[in-house]
Structures are given as structure tokens and as C-alpha cells.
Design a protein around this motif. Structure first.
Motif, PDB file in Angstrom:
ATOM      1  N   PHE A  14     -15.728  32.603  10.303  1.00 44.69           N
ATOM      2  CA  PHE A  14     -14.952  33.620   9.590  1.00 44.69           C
ATOM      3  C   PHE A  14     -13.576  33.086   9.218  1.00 44.69           C
ATOM      4  CE2 PHE A  14     -18.232  36.148  11.521  1.00 44.69           C
ATOM      5  CZ  PHE A  14     -18.477  37.141  10.579  1.00 44.69           C
ATOM      6  N   THR A  15     -13.054  33.617   8.115  1.00 39.03           N
ATOM      7  CA  THR A  15     -11.755  33.188   7.615  1.00 39.03           C
ATOM      8  C   THR A  15     -11.040  34.359   6.958  1.00 39.03           C
ATOM      9  OG1 THR A  15     -10.644  31.657   6.096  1.00 39.03           O
ATOM     10  CG2 THR A  15     -12.798  32.456   5.435  1.00 39.03           C
ATOM     11  N   THR A  16      -9.721  34.325   6.968  1.00 40.70           N
ATOM     12  CA  THR A  16      -8.957  35.329   6.241  1.00 40.70           C
ATOM     13  C   THR A  16      -9.102  35.075   4.742  1.00 40.70           C
ATOM     14  OG1 THR A  16      -6.996  33.935   6.520  1.00 40.70           O
ATOM     15  CG2 THR A  16      -7.283  35.748   8.077  1.00 40.70           C
ATOM     16  N   ALA A  17      -8.805  36.093   3.949  1.00 40.92           N
ATOM     17  CA  ALA A  17      -9.020  36.011   2.509  1.00 40.92           C
ATOM     18  C   ALA A  17      -8.253  34.871   1.863  1.00 40.92           C
ATOM     19  CB  ALA A  17      -8.643  37.333   1.846  1.00 40.92           C
ATOM     20  N   ASP A  18      -7.089  34.517   2.414  1.00 34.22           N
ATOM     21  CA  ASP A  18      -6.298  33.435   1.831  1.00 34.22           C
ATOM     22  C   ASP A  18      -6.720  32.064   2.336  1.00 34.22           C
ATOM     23  OD1 ASP A  18      -5.207  33.218   4.430  1.00 34.22           O
ATOM     24  OD2 ASP A  18      -3.570  34.562   3.913  1.00 34.22           O
ATOM     25  N   GLY A  19      -7.659  32.009   3.265  1.00 34.71           N
ATOM     26  CA  GLY A  19      -8.155  30.736   3.763  1.00 34.71           C
ATOM     27  C   GLY A  19      -7.253  30.026   4.738  1.00 34.71           C
ATOM     28  N   ARG A  20      -6.136  30.643   5.127  1.00 38.69           N
ATOM     29  CA  ARG A  20      -5.182  29.962   5.998  1.00 38.69           C
ATOM     30  C   ARG A  20      -5.579  30.006   7.469  1.00 38.69           C
ATOM     31  NH1 ARG A  20       0.172  28.824   4.423  1.00 38.69           N
ATOM     32  NH2 ARG A  20       0.577  29.163   2.206  1.00 38.69           N
ATOM     33  N   ARG A  21      -6.361  31.010   7.859  1.00 39.28           N
ATOM     34  CA  ARG A  21      -6.740  31.127   9.266  1.00 39.28           C
ATOM     35  C   ARG A  21      -8.244  31.202   9.369  1.00 39.28           C
ATOM     36  NH1 ARG A  21      -2.285  34.796  12.491  1.00 39.28           N
ATOM     37  NH2 ARG A  21      -0.467  33.634  11.757  1.00 39.28           N
TER      38      ARG A  21
END
Length: 368
Positions: free
Chosen positions: A333-340
Motif C-alpha cells: 500500500f502507498t499514499t496517493a502521492d507515492g511518498r509513503r
């Protein structure tokens, strides 16, 4: 398939960037390891993870790679990622939509005439978002603890055989009226991809995703039973025919054609994080198609076109997929911005349920 319930904290709103290469240090590193250690007694033989945030990259493992040994789980090791593959196949389908070679509202009858009863009422969109009503072929297969699973571990299944097994059962609901997870739809999508491109679905996934993103440890093995490179062993409980109990059987080596286009993929935590960062960052499909991918087929569903999401207690939405390959479980899983990002994979002990412990690990990994 397993569902993941997370409780994540603050999301970032900056544009997606590739995760930094620095390593975690100090208390953050120790806390992640402690939480990963808690997954093993919850129901795993061994577990590995990779976390990517603005703080850096953390990789870790816990438990053992093989029962009866003290060998550590390789943090960079490979594993069977199961239904995470649906996100790969869905991406190829959406790329073909972007190329105007397919339309989401095309019916399955258009591309595979006569294959699916009532196929003139089932769209590609409904196959992608699991609202087709087609019976899940997985529910027709011999699975643990049935000894037949081990008896058939070397059998080669064709996509056509698996599709026919699923279609032999009555639909679960009328098309488009409800969400019902079914691998049968993704096996049909693989056949559509092959009809359109005149290439195998594996060739298209490799050409369009694996090679451009340099996912060097991601493999579509077909009927090959091996997991190449370092990897944890996988086990399933099997009923003992004469004693009435169960015993764990090592099924690391098995013919993955049982999963086929719906879940045969072998990968690593690094590769899965890289894939989802690229997908959500617009490197594989454009913004309009990303929005289609994030649109549920029916109200209140948390699944779009090959992509799952969870709304957390703090209001953060994370995207990705989970996978159950019988002996292995995966969450990416990832946050929408791809940073986490956080990817966790484990080999199951079948003593307890590790999902809550995995959710707590991902919560800390993303929120820490």
C-alpha cells in the motif's frame, strides 16, 4: 481474499517523487523492527518488509526462512504475491483503453463471443471492479487442508480450464449490482488482452510494466514451480488421512498455474513498492485512467479497477492490493502521492491470524 484494515496518519500533498535512498536510523528503525517481530507470533513462520518514506528506506525481516532451521528470512527475498498481480493486469487493460484498442464499456461477448453465458450484459469494467457476478473459480478448487491440494501441486492448469470451472457455477448476482471478488473475471481479462494484442498476457505485462520499471525480481513463472534467488519457504496445513489431524507441508515448490493470470506473480517488496509508486505517479497510465481505476463499481465499495483502497481512522486513503497465494500473504500500500509506502510479505504458520499485526506495522511504517 484477505482485507487489510489500517489506521494511518498524516498524508502528504506534494507531487509524487521516488523515495529517497537514505536508510532509517535510531529509534525509528528499532520501532519498525519491534513491530515486525510481533507479526510472527500472530501467525507467521517468517515475514519481511520494505518501508519507503521521506525519512528513507527501511528493510527488515523476522522469524525463520525455513522451519527446523535458524536461517533468517531474506529482507530482499522473493515470494509469491498472489492477487497483487491483478493490479498489474488491470494496468495493461487500462493502457489498451488509453490506446483506444479497448473500451471499458465493451462487453465480454464482443471480445470472447460465446464464452460467457450472458456475456453481452457483462462489461470489461465489471470484470475489473468485481461486479460481474461471475462465480469465483478459487471456490471450486481443492485448497488446504484438503490433501488434494498437495496431490495436485504439480498439475498444470490452463486459463481455459480455470475459466470453465468458474463459469460452470451460477452467477452470484446480476452484473453491476453488487461487489463480489472473483478471480474468474481476471482470467477472462487475460484472454481479452491476448485476443487484442496477439501476445500472451505475460508478454504484455513484461513488456509494458516489468521491463520499463526494471522490476528485476518480478517474474511471471507460468508453470515453473521454482522461486529463484533467496526466499522464505511457504507451508500449508494438510489433513493427515489416517490420524484425523493436520500437519504443515512445505509447498514452496508448486505449479503456480493454479493461480494463473489472477495471481501467479513472484516478486519482492522493493519491486512492488516501485510498481505502485509508478502507477500512482502517472508513469503507467494517465490521470483520467487513474481516476477510473480509483472509482468503485458500486456504492461503498473499496475496490476500483484492479486497485484496492482503505480510508483510515485519520482520514488518509492508501492504495494498493493484497494477495493470498495460499502459503504466502502479501500487502502493498502507498499514499496517493507515492511518498509513503509499505510492503509486507509473510509465510503463514496457520496458528492465529497475522492481519492485525500487519496492519499495526503498516500503520507505524507510514505514520512514524
Amino acid at each position: 481474499m484477505v482485507r487489510l484494515v489500517l489506521a494511518l496518519a498524516t498524508a502528504l500533498v506534494a507531487p509524487m517523487v521516488m523515495a529517497p535512498t537514505a536508510a532509517y536510523a535510531g529509534d525509528g528503525r528499532r520501532d519498525l523492527q519491534r513491530r515486525l517481530d510481533e507479526v510472527v507470533p500472530a501467525g507467521a513462520v517468517g515475514v519481511l518488509a520494505e518501508v519507503r518514506t521521506e525519512r528513507g528506506v527501511w528493510r527488515g525481516s523476522s522469524g525463520v526462512a525455513e522451519l527446523g532451521t535458524s536461517r533468517e528470512v531474506p529482507a530482499r527475498g522473493s515470494f509469491r504475491a498472489g492477487s497483487v498481480m491483478k493490479s498489474f493486469l488491470a494496468t495493461v487493460v487500462l493502457q489498451l483503453v488509453g490506446e483506444r484498442r479497448l473500451r471499458l464499456e465493451d462487453t465480454i461477448e464482443t471480445w470472447l463471443p460465446g464464452v460467457v453465458p450472458g456475456g453481452d450484459r457483462i462489461t470489461l469494467r465489471q470484470l475489473l471492479d468485481h461486479t460481474s457476478g461471475l462465480y469465483d473459480v478459487v471456490r471450486t478448487l481443492p485448497l488446504p487442508p484438503d490433501p488434494a491440494f498437495v496431490d495436485n501441486r504439480w498439475r498444470t492448469w490452463t486459463t481455459t480450464e480455470l475459466v470453465e470451472r468458474g463459469l460452470a457455477q451460477p452467477p452470484t448476482h446480476a452484473p453491476g449490482t453488487a461487489f463480489s471478488y472473483t478471480s474468474t473475471g481476471y482470467l477472462l481479462l487475460a484472454q481479452v488482452v491476448e485476443k487484442v494484442t496477439r501476445q500472451t498476457y505475460a508478454t504484455e505485462i513484461e513488456r509494458r510494466i516489468i521491463e520499463p520499471l526494471r522490476l528485476r525480481s518480478t517474474v511471471l513463472p507460468g508453470a515453473s514451480p521454482w522461486i529463484r534467488g533467496p526466499h522464505p519457504h511457504g507451508y500449508v496445513p494438510v489433513e493427515t488421512r489416517n490420524e484425523g489431524g493436520t500437519e504443515l507441508v512445505d509447498v514452496t515448490e508448486m505449479n503456480p498455474s493454479l493461480f494463473g493470470a489472477a495471481g501467479e506473480v513472484i516478486s519482492t517488496a522493493r519491486d512492488l513498492n516501485r510498481f505502485f509508486a509508478a502507477l500512482l505517479g502517472g508513469r503507467l497510465i494517465d490521470g483520467q485512467l487513474q481516476e477510473e481505476m480509483k472509482t468503485p463499481g458500486v456504492a461503498d465499495a473499496t475496490y476500483g479497477l484492479g486497485l484496492r483502497w482503505e480510508d483510515t481512522t485519520c482520514g488518509v486513503r492508501v492504495y494498493g492490493h493484497d494477495g493470498d497465494a495460499v502459503a504466502y500473504q502479501t500487502w502493498s500500500f502507498t499514499t496517493a502521492d507515492g511518498r509513503r509506502q509499505a510492503t509486507v510479505a509473510l509465510s503463514r504458520s496457520f496458528e492465529g491470524d497475522p492481519e492485525d499485526a500487519v496492519a499495526e506495522f503498516i500503520d507505524r511504517a507510514v505514520c512514524g
